[in-house]
Structures are given as structure tokens and as C-alpha cells.
Design a protein around this motif. Structure first.
Motif, PDB file in Angstrom:
ATOM      1  N   ASP A  18      -6.014  -1.535  -4.829  1.00 45.71           N
ATOM      2  CA  ASP A  18      -5.209  -2.225  -3.823  1.00 45.71           C
ATOM      3  C   ASP A  18      -5.875  -3.541  -3.416  1.00 45.71           C
ATOM      4  O   ASP A  18      -7.095  -3.611  -3.303  1.00 45.71           O
ATOM      5  CB  ASP A  18      -5.089  -1.292  -2.591  1.00 45.71           C
ATOM      6  CG  ASP A  18      -3.850  -1.593  -1.747  1.00 45.71           C
ATOM      7  OD1 ASP A  18      -3.105  -2.536  -2.085  1.00 45.71           O
ATOM      8  OD2 ASP A  18      -3.627  -0.869  -0.757  1.00 45.71           O
ATOM      9  N   ASP A  19      -5.068  -4.554  -3.192  1.00 44.27           N
ATOM     10  CA  ASP A  19      -5.551  -5.848  -2.694  1.00 44.27           C
ATOM     11  C   ASP A  19      -6.569  -6.522  -3.606  1.00 44.27           C
ATOM     12  O   ASP A  19      -7.663  -6.886  -3.168  1.00 44.27           O
ATOM     13  CB  ASP A  19      -6.141  -5.688  -1.278  1.00 44.27           C
ATOM     14  CG  ASP A  19      -5.057  -5.429  -0.240  1.00 44.27           C
ATOM     15  OD1 ASP A  19      -4.011  -6.100  -0.304  1.00 44.27           O
ATOM     16  OD2 ASP A  19      -5.245  -4.541   0.615  1.00 44.27           O
ATOM     17  N   THR A  33       0.825  -1.198   0.000  1.00 46.73           N
ATOM     18  CA  THR A  33       0.000   0.000   0.000  1.00 46.73           C
ATOM     19  C   THR A  33       0.867   1.258   0.000  1.00 46.73           C
ATOM     20  O   THR A  33       0.611   2.209  -0.755  1.00 46.73           O
ATOM     21  CB  THR A  33      -0.942  -0.009   1.229  1.00 46.73           C
ATOM     22  OG1 THR A  33      -1.802  -1.135   1.107  1.00 46.73           O
ATOM     23  CG2 THR A  33      -1.767   1.254   1.303  1.00 46.73           C
TER      24      THR A  33
HETATM   25 MG    MG Z   1      -2.040  -2.896   2.064  1.00 44.77          MG
END
Ligand code: MG
Ligand code: ADP
Length: 450
Positions: A217-218, A161
Motif C-alpha cells: 500500500d502507498d 486501502t
Molecule cells: Mg490508504
């Protein structure tokens, strides 16, 4: 040659030999402050850069300087003059629960969702993350035209991140007109679901399509979310064709994300895939030093070495340890010595939860392959189940030295010959199958992080 020119020539030469990202990390805000007889003094923004220049680049720098001016026989590094561009605001410290510290220095930008705290300047580079960092840096300088998409993967708390947001923040700095958006995948999914429900999907689509740099993200959380995947697939294609940048992160490589549409997987694999590994000891110490400096606390070498030796697999935990030590310093007005540090960190470091157990292995393997534990224990011969079951058996043998009959019993009462066969099969496949290697190391990472 005057000081400025001398240093410029050094920089020009050094730059040729190292990656752009490393160059930016280590040589920014450096200059020659004095030159007397055969000694040159170089000022660097912090003690952390000092150490890296001394140890990693010291020889090269001296060589270049010596080649420019034969008199020069020694280079000294000193901290000061130019400051690292980290917010100087004193962090607001609050103690929300159980003595945990929280630093609330920064506000998330409403438009971009970016947290300005995540920058390249405070992202420490070491062998374990050099490649993703360099790729990220390149993308931030030339979004849409170098690695597209950029796919970064790695375990929990290792800086995904941070790195993704650093790209966003850097793009904003360099191209103020570009529209950057950071979206956690769960938020994207929620957006799709609610806009379908409210008949606003066209709106949602056009909002996504006006983005120049999309950071998702993710993406492992898109697993099994078919409608979201479909929507994202179209958004992806639209942006990609317009040379807009797409940046993705995940806790595993695209191949290992279960229930991901093949067409999306192949898009994810179409650009650059870079993984963040575990930080080595030296880098862990460097990270601790950089972060102590941000907090403006001077912990002893001894204490930092103790933390770095004992927390190895998660940078967030390194920060957690520093937070505890900082809290002590705030309350007592002096940094803790080694004995105090040990007792402050006792339950972080000697946490009994951080060892592998049969139960944990089975639980994590099932979770990783998006199965139920009872699937692993069943007698199903389906391929999607057989392989994870073999991986679990392999880990029980390899990491816990369990006996084959025990392994057979733990996996739903299988015969010990099945356990022997499974272990051997995985062992053999590991010699050639890189994906399997990745998967197993990610699984291990999880086993040790819960
Ligand atoms: Mg993260
Ligand atoms: P992930 O997204 O991989 O779970 P994060 O990016 O949230 O990990 O990182 C966890 C914490 O560790 C963050 O506070 C981040 O700033 C810090 N961190 C991670 N990698 C680095 C690094 N290379 N240098 C400095 N801080 C880092």
C-alpha cells in the motif's frame, strides 16, 4: 414458473448486461418473496441496495420479468429477510479525544495484516471507482492470472486501502491455502532496513518470496528509498514469474512518483492501472446511507443530503461527519435534525483550511514533486525544477486568479512575462499531456484536503 426460477432467470439475464463486480454488489442476497397477480415483490438486504435496484436496474428487471410472464406489470422492492453480512456486533464506542468517535469492531489478522472490516460487501461502487473495483474483484477471483500487477491510485481517503484489503480478504475466503500479506510501504522499507542491519536479509527475502498475494500500500513512499526499491524489484520479479499476484496502491500514477527507479516504474506499469476519482453526489449519498445502516441509525434524508453536498472530496471525511452525528444520537437517543447537524459539523464543513492559498499551492507543488520550496523559488533552470515551477504558476493563475506580477513575485521574484509564459505553456500542454492532467488534479486534490 415458481418464484425461485423466475428470479434465477432474471439474474441470469441481468448478469449479461452488467459488470461482474456490479452484479455481485447489487444482486447478492436478493430474491422474490411474493408474486400476486401482476406484482412481484423482491427482497433486498438493505435500503441502499433497494434504491440502486429501483433507480438503476428497475427498468431492466421489469422488462425481463415481463418477458418471462406477461402478467407481471410491476416490481416492488422491500428491505428485509436476507441480511447484509456486516458484523452485527454492536460497535464499541470510545471517546478518545475531543469527542471523536472510534469504532473498534475488528481486529487486524496477525498473519496477513488484513483488517476484516474492509470487504467488497461494504465497498460502495459508483462511476468514480467502478473500474478499479471491477479489476480488484476480478483479481480476487483469479489471483495471479488476470491483472498483474494491479496498480490502484487516487487521492487521500478515497478507498484505496479499503479496496486493496478487500481483495486480500476475498482471496482468503476463496482460497484458504493461499498466503496473503498486506504491507504498508513504510513497513516494507522498515523491514528492509532492519533486516540489513541485523544481517537477516536472506530471511527477509525468503519470507517475501513465499507470499502468493502481496499487497503493498502507498508505494509513493518508496520514492528515494534506493535499497528498498532494489529489494522490492527482485521480490517483484520473483513473484511475478511464479504467477503470484502483486497489488499496489499509490496517491499518483507510476509516472508521477519521483525518484523511482525506471525499471521498477516499468514493472508497475506492466499490468493494470486504475484510478479512483471523486465520488459523485449520488454515490456520496449512497455511501452515507450504507454507513448509517452499519451503525444502525436512521438519519433523515435532509441531513444526509446536507453532508453529501458539503463534503465532496474525501470519503474518510464523510465517515468522520457520520461519526459526529452518531455521537449525538448516542448521547441524546435521537438523530440530529438539520439545524443540529449543521452546528455539529460546522468546523468540518466550513473549515477555512480547505481553500487554496498561494502558500499552500507552493508548498503542495514542492512536496508533490519531491522538491524543497526554496527550489521552486530559486532561479534554477533544471528541468526537474522548471516544470513544477510552471505548474505552481499555472495553479496560482487558474485557481486564485492571481495577477501575473503577483505570481512572479511569489515564485522568488520572477518577471511577470515568465508567469505569462508559464501559464500559457502548462495550459497548452494540458491539451495533450494526460500525465500532466493527472498530476495537476492530484495536486489540487491535496491542496483542498489539507
Ligand atoms: Mg490508504
Ligand atoms: P485511502 O487508502 O484511499 O486513503 P481508505 O481506503 O482508507 O482511503 O478509505 C477511507 C475510509 O473511507 C475508509 O474507512 C473506507 O472504509 C471508506 N471508504 C472509501 N471508499 C469507500 C467506498 N467506496 N465504500 C464504502 N466505504 C468507503
Amino acid at each position: 414458473m415458481v418464484k425461485e426460477e423466475l428470479w434465477q432467470s432474471v439474474l441470469a439475464q441481468v448478469q449479461l448486461g452488467i459488470s461482474q463486480a456490479n452484479f455481485a454488489t447489487w444482486f447478492k442476497n436478493t430474491e422474490i418473496v411474493s408474486q400476486e397477480e401482476n406484482r412481484v415483490v423482491v427482497s433486498v438486504p438493505n435500503s441502499f441496495a433497494k434504491e440502486w435496484l429501483e433507480n438503476k436496474y428497475g427498468k431492466t428487471i421489469l422488462k425481463v420479468l415481463h418477458s418471462l410472464d406477461e402478467e407481471i406489470k410491476e416490481v416492488k422492492y422491500t428491505v428485509g429477510r436476507t441480511e447484509l453480512k456486516i458484523s452485527k456486533k454492536a460497535p464499541v464506542v470510545s471517546l478518545p479525544e475531543a469527542g471523536q468517535l472510534e469504532f473498534q469492531e475488528f481486529k487486524v489478522d496477525k498473519e496477513t495484516n488484513l483488517n476484516p472490516r474492509y470487504t467488497f460487501e461494504n465497498f460502495v461502487v459508483g462511476p468514480f471507482n467502478e473500474l478499479p473495483q471491477a479489476a480488484a474483484w476480478a483479481v480476487s477471483k483469479n489471483p495471479g492470472f488476470v491483472y498483474n500487477p494491479l496498480f490502484v491510485y487516487g487521492g487521500v481517503g478515497l478507498g484505496k486501502t479499503h479496496l486493496l484489503e478487500a481483495i486480500g480478504n476475498e482471496v482468503i475466503k476463496n482460497f484458504s491455502q493461499k498466503k496473503v500479506k498486506y504491507i504498508p510501504s513504510e513497513k516494507f522499507t522498515a523491514g528492509v532496513v532492519s533486516s540489513i542491519k541485523n544481517h537477516e536479509i536472506e530471511d527477509f527475502k525468503s519470507r517475501c518470496r513465499s507470499i502468493d498475494v502481496l499487497i503493498l500500500d502507498d508505494v509513493q513512499f518508496l520514492a528515494g528509498k534506493e535499497k528498498t526499491q532494489e529489494e522490492f524489484f527482485h521480490t517483484f520479479n520473483y513473484l511475478y514469474e511464479k504467477n503470484k499476484q502483486i497489488i499496489l496502491s499509490s496517491d499518483r500514477p507510476p509516472k508521477a512518483i519521483p525518484a523511482l527507479a525506471e525499471r521498477l516504474r516499468s514493472r508497475f506499469e506492466g499490468g493494470m492501472i486504475a484510478d479512483i476519482g471523486y465520488p459523485d453526489y449520488e454515490t456520496r449519498v449512497a455511501i452515507l446511507k450504507a454507513k448509517s445502516q452499519e451503525r444502525e441509525i436512521d438519519f433523515s434524508e435532509e441531513v444526509l443530503n446536507y453532508v453529501a453536498s458539503n463534503i465532496q472530496r474525501n470519503i474518510r471525511e464523510l465517515e468522520g461527519a457520520l461519526n459526529r452525528l452518531s455521537a449525538y444520537q448516542k448521547l441524546n437517543n435521537k438523530p440530529p435534525d438539520l439545524e443540529i447537524a449543521k452546528s455539529l459539523l460546522k468546523n468540518l464543513i466550513l473549515s477555512p483550511a480547505k481553500v487554496a492559498t498561494p502558500k499552500k499551492i507552493i508548498q503542495v507543488v514542492a512536496e508533490f514533486y519531491d522538491l524543497k520550496e526554496r527550489d521552486l523559488l530559486s532561479s534554477s533552470r533544471k528541468k526537474e525544477i522548471v516544470k513544477p515551477r510552471q505548474v505552481a504558476m499555472y495553479l496560482l493563475r487558474e485557481d486564485l486568479k492571481s495577477s501575473y506580477p503577483f505570481i512572479g513575485r511569489k515564485l522568488g521574484g520572477k518577471d511577470h512575462t515568465t508567469a505569462i509564459y508559464s501559464y500559457g505553456k502548462v495550459l497548452k500542454e494540458l491539451e495533450t499531456d494526460e500525465n500532466l492532467n493527472d498530476e495537476i488534479s492530484l495536486i489540487r486534490q491535496r491542496i483542498f484536503s489539507i
